[in-house]
Design a protein around this motif. Structure first.
Motif, PDB file in Angstrom:
ATOM      1  N   ARG A   1      20.537  -0.145 -19.601  1.00 50.39           N
ATOM      2  CA  ARG A   1      19.380  -0.805 -20.247  1.00 50.39           C
ATOM      3  C   ARG A   1      19.607  -2.308 -20.382  1.00 50.39           C
ATOM      4  N   ILE A   2      20.823  -2.697 -20.764  1.00 49.95           N
ATOM      5  CA  ILE A   2      21.118  -4.133 -20.893  1.00 49.95           C
ATOM      6  C   ILE A   2      21.010  -4.818 -19.537  1.00 49.95           C
ATOM      7  N   ARG A   3      21.486  -4.179 -18.470  1.00 46.55           N
ATOM      8  CA  ARG A   3      21.408  -4.787 -17.131  1.00 46.55           C
ATOM      9  C   ARG A   3      19.945  -4.958 -16.703  1.00 46.55           C
ATOM     10  N   GLN A   4      19.092  -3.990 -17.075  1.00 49.17           N
ATOM     11  CA  GLN A   4      17.664  -4.131 -16.740  1.00 49.17           C
ATOM     12  C   GLN A   4      17.052  -5.325 -17.476  1.00 49.17           C
ATOM     13  N   ILE A   5      17.401  -5.469 -18.769  1.00 51.83           N
ATOM     14  CA  ILE A   5      16.848  -6.610 -19.532  1.00 51.83           C
ATOM     15  C   ILE A   5      17.345  -7.922 -18.951  1.00 51.83           C
ATOM     16  N   VAL A   6      18.642  -8.013 -18.595  1.00 47.69           N
ATOM     17  CA  VAL A   6      19.188  -9.237 -18.000  1.00 47.69           C
ATOM     18  C   VAL A   6      18.484  -9.545 -16.694  1.00 47.69           C
ATOM     19  N   LEU A   7      18.243  -8.515 -15.881  1.00 52.01           N
ATOM     20  CA  LEU A   7      17.546  -8.725 -14.610  1.00 52.01           C
ATOM     21  C   LEU A   7      16.123  -9.226 -14.856  1.00 52.01           C
ATOM     22  N   SER A   8      15.444  -8.674 -15.907  1.00 53.36           N
ATOM     23  CA  SER A   8      14.090  -9.135 -16.221  1.00 53.36           C
ATOM     24  C   SER A   8      14.095 -10.591 -16.652  1.00 53.36           C
TER      25      SER A   8
ATOM     26  N   ASP B   1       8.108 -10.911  -4.935  1.00 57.58           N
ATOM     27  CA  ASP B   1       7.308  -9.727  -5.261  1.00 57.58           C
ATOM     28  C   ASP B   1       6.640  -9.987  -6.617  1.00 57.58           C
ATOM     29  N   ILE B   2       5.330 -10.147  -6.589  1.00 52.16           N
ATOM     30  CA  ILE B   2       4.611 -10.527  -7.813  1.00 52.16           C
ATOM     31  C   ILE B   2       4.734  -9.461  -8.890  1.00 52.16           C
ATOM     32  N   HIS B   3       4.933  -8.194  -8.463  1.00 53.52           N
ATOM     33  CA  HIS B   3       5.041  -7.113  -9.438  1.00 53.52           C
ATOM     34  C   HIS B   3       6.314  -7.232 -10.269  1.00 53.52           C
ATOM     35  N   GLU B   4       7.403  -7.766  -9.643  1.00 53.04           N
ATOM     36  CA  GLU B   4       8.630  -7.969 -10.411  1.00 53.04           C
ATOM     37  C   GLU B   4       8.408  -8.954 -11.553  1.00 53.04           C
ATOM     38  N   GLY B   5       7.669 -10.047 -11.269  1.00 54.10           N
ATOM     39  CA  GLY B   5       7.392 -11.030 -12.324  1.00 54.10           C
ATOM     40  C   GLY B   5       6.580 -10.431 -13.460  1.00 54.10           C
ATOM     41  N   ILE B   6       5.564  -9.597 -13.114  1.00 54.88           N
ATOM     42  CA  ILE B   6       4.753  -8.967 -14.166  1.00 54.88           C
ATOM     43  C   ILE B   6       5.609  -8.000 -14.983  1.00 54.88           C
ATOM     44  N   ASP B   7       6.423  -7.173 -14.285  1.00 57.14           N
ATOM     45  CA  ASP B   7       7.261  -6.211 -15.000  1.00 57.14           C
ATOM     46  C   ASP B   7       8.282  -6.917 -15.886  1.00 57.14           C
ATOM     47  N   SER B   8       8.846  -8.040 -15.405  1.00 62.38           N
ATOM     48  CA  SER B   8       9.809  -8.785 -16.222  1.00 62.38           C
ATOM     49  C   SER B   8       9.139  -9.337 -17.479  1.00 62.38           C
ATOM     50  N   THR B   9       7.942  -9.843 -17.314  1.00 63.55           N
ATOM     51  CA  THR B   9       7.213 -10.364 -18.476  1.00 63.55           C
ATOM     52  C   THR B   9       6.937  -9.251 -19.486  1.00 63.55           C
ATOM     53  N   LEU B  10       6.528  -8.070 -18.981  1.00 66.88           N
ATOM     54  CA  LEU B  10       6.273  -6.939 -19.875  1.00 66.88           C
ATOM     55  C   LEU B  10       7.556  -6.490 -20.573  1.00 66.88           C
ATOM     56  N   MET B  11       8.676  -6.548 -19.850  1.00 71.82           N
ATOM     57  CA  MET B  11       9.944  -6.175 -20.457  1.00 71.82           C
ATOM     58  C   MET B  11      10.282  -7.100 -21.631  1.00 71.82           C
TER      59      MET B  11
ATOM     60  N   GLN C   1       6.685 -20.650 -12.851  1.00 70.55           N
ATOM     61  CA  GLN C   1       5.446 -21.109 -13.480  1.00 70.55           C
ATOM     62  C   GLN C   1       4.403 -20.005 -13.502  1.00 70.55           C
ATOM     63  N   LEU C   2       4.350 -19.201 -12.452  1.00 68.56           N
ATOM     64  CA  LEU C   2       3.394 -18.102 -12.407  1.00 68.56           C
ATOM     65  C   LEU C   2       3.730 -17.050 -13.476  1.00 68.56           C
ATOM     66  N   ASN C   3       5.028 -16.822 -13.693  1.00 68.29           N
ATOM     67  CA  ASN C   3       5.419 -15.910 -14.771  1.00 68.29           C
ATOM     68  C   ASN C   3       4.966 -16.433 -16.136  1.00 68.29           C
ATOM     69  N   GLN C   4       5.007 -17.778 -16.311  1.00 70.41           N
ATOM     70  CA  GLN C   4       4.542 -18.352 -17.578  1.00 70.41           C
ATOM     71  C   GLN C   4       3.053 -18.116 -17.781  1.00 70.41           C
TER      72      GLN C   4
END
Length: 729
Positions: free
Chosen positions: A541-548, A564-574, A607-610
């Motif tokens: 779980r910690i590695r997933q949060i660090v990756l996000s 991959d735009i989906h990674e940015g959205i998932d990281s933001t949701l995380m 910037q897109l993640n922001q």
């Protein structure tokens, strides 16, 4: 030219300009003085009426205290004399003379005692003049004798003989039951001399051994209170009356009695049934105060009766023996306003007189001033038509004479000045227009630069912080995660070895057996693998949060890159997971992702993640605000929800739609939502830069579009569109 004539038609003649303001000032000043005089008079009347009513209430209060204290005081004196043995209730002739002396001195209707044996005696003044003595035994019929008396209080003859029983009379039973001094209920009746209304003060009496002998009472005629109220100054123009808390009249300053005779029986009147319309209307108004019993303090108000206004003051009056009355004083307003109204009429007449006089003087003065000005006006019109060769005659008014000379001097230089002015005007207009355009452009550029600098510094600091924290956490977490497999393998080997020892050595030494029991070896063998599995899940779980965090900051990648735009959205949701999950004060916010088949996108990923972060944070804020106003049933029926959809439009554009079912945004706010520094949040919850910067990132950095669609009460949707490939990578 048409505008010139319209302006001329709207202009006012100088005579009107000079006269009308002067007249308005005169009329306004006199009217203001008259109005202030009238208002001050009204205020003085209010103060005077209030003072008069308060003073009247105080006089009534003092009279009631002194007048109604006499019966209770006499009762106490007589009861003390009986208790100390000074008066012997068995010596009926002596007590009769004693009561006869007291009733002769005080304005009372009756003084008497009723004994527990059924006997009793009293002195009465039923007709207001003649004093008689009532003496009764305990055995009816005809057990009561009424004696006439001489001027010494001696009984002379029997005037009447009738039946009487103490135990059946309320005047006897009430003080015996109460066991203390009281006022009995007000009673009415008929004397041979006419109807009466009376209040009885009574108390129990005891012998020297503190044994109950009976009771003693003093009756006071309440019509005397009406006589007193009529003697007050205010009663000549106003009304003063007393009433009980149940609304029954006690006394009034009017000629009407507080009772009525129905079928030859005397019946008390309620205030609302009084034949006096003033008393009747005041009583009805007091009933609107939740009844008479609710009035516990001095109350003032105004009341209109039969077209006339009255000042009314209501004051509670109580004594320690149970009386609880209301003292009501009313005074008509016209008793004070007559002189003020007369002064008002005089003020109005003076206003009109001053207006006429000022009109005559204004017309004469304006005509004298206007003539030379008209000459200047004619010369000016001639110059305006092109004839600059104009002169005006001098005037007898010094200022106008100076103006004429100045005009003549001006006419000689006007042509040259006019030409130069026209030229300067054209140059000035060109320069002003040019400068205005420059300032507008500079202001817009300054605002954009300021917002970009703030956002850049913010994102740079945030990205460095997030990347640094992610990097620092990543190394020790990877070390722990990598060694957990080895630890698990070694642990299993050691546990297998221990089990093997147990199988081959069934009788271990006492020391080994004691140590195994102390460490609970069986539980340790069962729980240790579970602990290692839990630790492995935690490190994952910690590695997933660090990756996000690393994906969100993108500090370890090039600024412009295919992602991959989906990674940015998932990281933001995380990162926002803490705000999305359920809390005691907020329900869970459900996130629905509908990802389409989207290729890698060339963009500024950080910037897109922001942008995703700003839109999602605003959506969460809107849902939290909406949940505050909803009930638990509403939330269960329609849970808070954020829906994220991605798709490809026309094979060249990426579209990301983020929608919520929150409170929505009004049409007026939708037009301003992308303006710099505009925010609907309270102070301390936002700078108003998030959506403005997001709009610049999408439109300027990526050449795309950011649109907002919202319906108040139903929700908001933001649609982001950017090209899949940027030409200025």
């Amino acid at each position: 030219m048409k505008t010139h004539y319209l302006s001329k038609a709207k202009a006012l003649p100088l005579q009107i300009v000079l006269v009308v303001p002067f007249l308005i000032q005169i009329f306004g000043a006199v009217s203001l003085v008259g109005y202030l005089s009238f208002k001050n008079g009204q205020r003085a009347v209010n103060d005077l009426a209030e003072h008069l009513m308060d003073r009247t209430s105080e006089v009534v209060d003092e009279h009631l205290k002194s007048h109604l204290s006499i019966p209770q005081t006499l009762n106490q004196m007589n009861a003390d004399a009986i208790r100390r043995g000074i008066l012997d209730v068995r010596d009926r002739k002596t007590i009769g003379k004693y009561f006869w002396d007291q009733i002769r001195v005080y304005e009372l209707t009756y003084i008497g005692i009723g004994l527990t044996t059924g006997e009793g005696l009293g002195a009465a003044r039923y007709d207001g003049k003649t004093i008689t003595i009532d003496d009764w035994t305990a055995k009816p019929p005809d057990n009561t004798y009424t004696y006439a008396t001489d001027n010494q209080g001696n009984r002379t003859q029997v005037n009447a003989r009738w039946n009487w029983e103490n135990s059946k009379e309320s005047w006897y039973t009430q003080p015996i039951t109460a066991g203390k001094p009281i006022w009995a209920k007000i009673v009415t009746g008929n004397y041979p001399t006419g109807p009466y209304i009376a209040a009885s003060a009574s108390r129990p009496i005891y012998d020297p051994q503190n044994r109950l002998l009976g009771m003693i009472a003093c009756d006071i005629h309440l019509l005397k209170l009406s006589d007193f109220l009529r003697s007050l100054d205010v009663s000549q123009s106003g009304e003063v009356f007393l009433l009980e808390r149940d609304g029954m009249l006690v006394a009034s300053s009017g000629t009407e009695k507080p009772f009525a005779i129905v079928n030859q029986k005397v019946q008390r009147l309620r205030a609302i049934d009084s034949p006096n319309p003033m008393i009747q209307n005041i009583a009805r108004h007091l009933q609107t105060f939740n009844g008479f019993a609710s009035i516990n303090q001095d109350t003032d108000f105004k009341l209109e009766v039969q077209g006339k206004r009255y000042f009314v003051d209501v004051a509670p009056w109580r004594d320690k023996y149970g009386l609880d009355w209301l003292v009501v004083v009313s005074v008509p307003e016209n008793a004070f306003m007559a002189q003020i109204n007369a002064n008002t009429y005089i003020t109005i007449a003076l206003c009109f007189g001053a207006l006429v006089l000022a009109s005559v003087m204004g017309v004469f003065t304006s005509h004298w001033i206007v003539r030379p000005i008209l000459r200047l006006n004619w010369a000016s019109e001639a110059m305006a038509s092109g004839n600059l060769d104009q002169t005006v005659e001098t005037s007898s008014i010094q200022e106008l004479n100076t103006l004429s000379n100045s005009f003549n001097h001006m006419a000689g230089q006007l042509h040259e000045s006019f030409t130069a002015l026209e030229k300067s005007k054209e140059e000035l207009e060109d320069r002003v227009e040019e400068r205005t355009t420059e300032l507008k452009n500079a202001l817009g550029e300054l605002q954009r630069t300021q917002s970009q600098v703030i956002q850049s510094e913010k994102m740079s600091s945030l990205g460095q912080l997030v990347a640094g924290v992610a990097h620092e956490i990543n190394n020790p977490v990877n070390f722990i995660h990598g060694n957990l497999d080895h630890v698990q393998e070694y642990t299993q080997d050691l546990l297998a070895l221990v089990q093997l020892y147990q199988e081959h050595d069934s009788n271990p030494t006492p020391e080994i057996h004691t140590a195994a029991e102390d460490m609970d070896l069986e539980f340790l063998q069962e729980d240790l693998p579970k602990i290692l599995s839990s630790m492995k899940v935690g490190t994952d779980r910690i590695r997933q949060i660090v990756l996000s965090l690393r994906n969100f900051s993108r500090m370890d990648e090039a600024e412009f890159k295919r992602v991959d735009i989906h990674e940015g959205i998932d990281s933001t949701l995380m990162i926002l997971q803490n705000r999305l999950k359920a809390k005691p004060e907020q329900p869970e916010i459900e996130v629905i992702t509908e990802y389409g088949n989207v290729p890698l996108v060339e963009c500024y990923a950080g910037q897109l993640n922001q942008v995703f972060m700003n839109i999602l944070v605003n959506a969460i804020d809107a849902l939290e605000e909406s949940n505050i106003k909803r009930t638990y049933q509403d939330i269960e029926k329609n849970p808070s929800r954020i829906r994220i959809r991605t798709s490809v439009v026309n094979s060249t554009w990426l579209q990301v739609a983020i929608a919520d079912n929150g409170i929505g945004i009004s049409k007026d706010l939708q037009q301003r939502i992308f303006d710099p520094f505009f925010t609907t949040k309270p102070v301390g919850k936002g700078t108003g830069m998030g959506m403005s910067i997001s709009y610049q990132i999408i439109t300027e950095k990526h050449g795309g579009k950011l649109e907002c669609f919202s319906t108040p009460g139903k929700g908001t949707e933001f649609i982001i569109q950017i090209p899949l490939r940027l030409t200025n990578g």
